[in-house]
Design a protein around this motif. Structure first.
Motif, PDB file in Angstrom:
ATOM      1  N   GLN A 145       6.934  25.917  21.149  1.00 43.14           N
ATOM      2  CA  GLN A 145       6.019  26.553  20.196  1.00 43.14           C
ATOM      3  C   GLN A 145       5.217  27.626  20.904  1.00 43.14           C
ATOM      4  N   LEU A 146       5.165  28.780  20.290  1.00 35.93           N
ATOM      5  CA  LEU A 146       4.421  29.915  20.839  1.00 35.93           C
ATOM      6  C   LEU A 146       3.514  30.438  19.727  1.00 35.93           C
TER       7      LEU A 146
ATOM      8  N   PRO B 251      16.684  45.161  29.004  1.00 27.96           N
ATOM      9  CA  PRO B 251      15.457  44.872  28.269  1.00 27.96           C
ATOM     10  C   PRO B 251      15.294  43.408  27.856  1.00 27.96           C
ATOM     11  N   TYR B 252      16.084  42.532  28.319  1.00 31.32           N
ATOM     12  CA  TYR B 252      15.995  41.083  28.159  1.00 31.32           C
ATOM     13  C   TYR B 252      16.390  40.577  26.777  1.00 31.32           C
ATOM     14  N   ASP B 253      16.918  39.381  26.793  1.00 30.33           N
ATOM     15  CA  ASP B 253      17.157  38.623  25.568  1.00 30.33           C
ATOM     16  C   ASP B 253      16.139  37.495  25.532  1.00 30.33           C
ATOM     17  N   PHE B 254      15.827  37.061  24.318  1.00 29.61           N
ATOM     18  CA  PHE B 254      14.802  36.045  24.156  1.00 29.61           C
ATOM     19  C   PHE B 254      15.342  34.853  23.379  1.00 29.61           C
ATOM     20  N   ASP B 255      14.876  33.677  23.767  1.00 33.11           N
ATOM     21  CA  ASP B 255      15.324  32.461  23.106  1.00 33.11           C
ATOM     22  C   ASP B 255      14.361  32.010  22.012  1.00 33.11           C
TER      23      ASP B 255
ATOM     24  N   TYR C   7       3.492  42.388  17.591  1.00 33.11           N
ATOM     25  CA  TYR C   7       3.751  41.942  18.956  1.00 33.11           C
ATOM     26  C   TYR C   7       4.085  40.456  18.949  1.00 33.11           C
ATOM     27  N   TYR C   8       5.166  40.125  19.648  1.00 34.76           N
ATOM     28  CA  TYR C   8       5.645  38.765  19.710  1.00 34.76           C
ATOM     29  C   TYR C   8       5.636  38.269  21.154  1.00 34.76           C
ATOM     30  N   CYS C   9       5.201  37.045  21.333  1.00 35.16           N
ATOM     31  CA  CYS C   9       5.321  36.347  22.599  1.00 35.16           C
ATOM     32  C   CYS C   9       6.653  35.608  22.589  1.00 35.16           C
ATOM     33  N   ALA C  10       7.340  35.579  23.733  1.00 38.31           N
ATOM     34  CA  ALA C  10       8.680  35.000  23.730  1.00 38.31           C
ATOM     35  C   ALA C  10       9.045  34.413  25.089  1.00 38.31           C
ATOM     36  N   THR C  11      10.023  33.521  25.070  1.00 45.18           N
ATOM     37  CA  THR C  11      10.612  33.026  26.311  1.00 45.18           C
ATOM     38  C   THR C  11      11.872  33.842  26.590  1.00 45.18           C
TER      39      THR C  11
END
Length: 122
Positions: free
Chosen positions: A3-4, A106-110, A94-98
């Motif tokens: 949870q974020l 530029p990264y992928d997020f789970d 704006y999103y916080c992500a893992t």
């Protein structure tokens, strides 16, 4: 279940500052990277800043280098994004992500939170 929960968005004038917070729960984050991306409805995602939880090493988009700072508080399981010298083009959700393990810029997020709106007015 990760949870974020983001907070701290709002309306700010050009040149102003905001600090976003992301309270994280549901797993041990010590081996992960966390980050922020931004995305407006119907538009592409832009990675903004990434931090390695264990070491604190960071990575930034060129568009925010020198203006944004990502940090984390291990004790509070919280990630921050300090934004300064804000510009109208920083307006976004704006999103916080893992960060997905093994991905590179530029990264992928789970996982990501519900997002927080940042609006920079001129």
């Amino acid at each position: 279940q990760v949870q974020l929960v983001e907070s701290g968005g709002g309306l700010v004038q050009v040149g102003g500052s905001l600090r976003l917070s992301c309270a994280a729960s549901g797993r041990t984050f010590s081996t992960y990277r966390m980050g922020w991306f931004r995305q407006a409805p119907g538009k592409g995602r832009e990675s903004v800043a990434i931090i390695r939880w264990s070491t604190g090493s960071t990575d930034y988009a060129d568009s925010v280098k020198g203006r944004f700072t990502i940090s984390r508080d291990k004790g509070k399981n919280t990630v921050y994004l300090q934004m300064s010298s804000l510009k109208p083009e920083d307006t976004d959700v704006y999103y916080c992500a893992t960060v997905r393990t093994g991905s590179t810029w530029p990264y992928d997020f789970d996982y990501w939170g519900q997002g927080t709106q940042v609006t920079v007015s001129s």
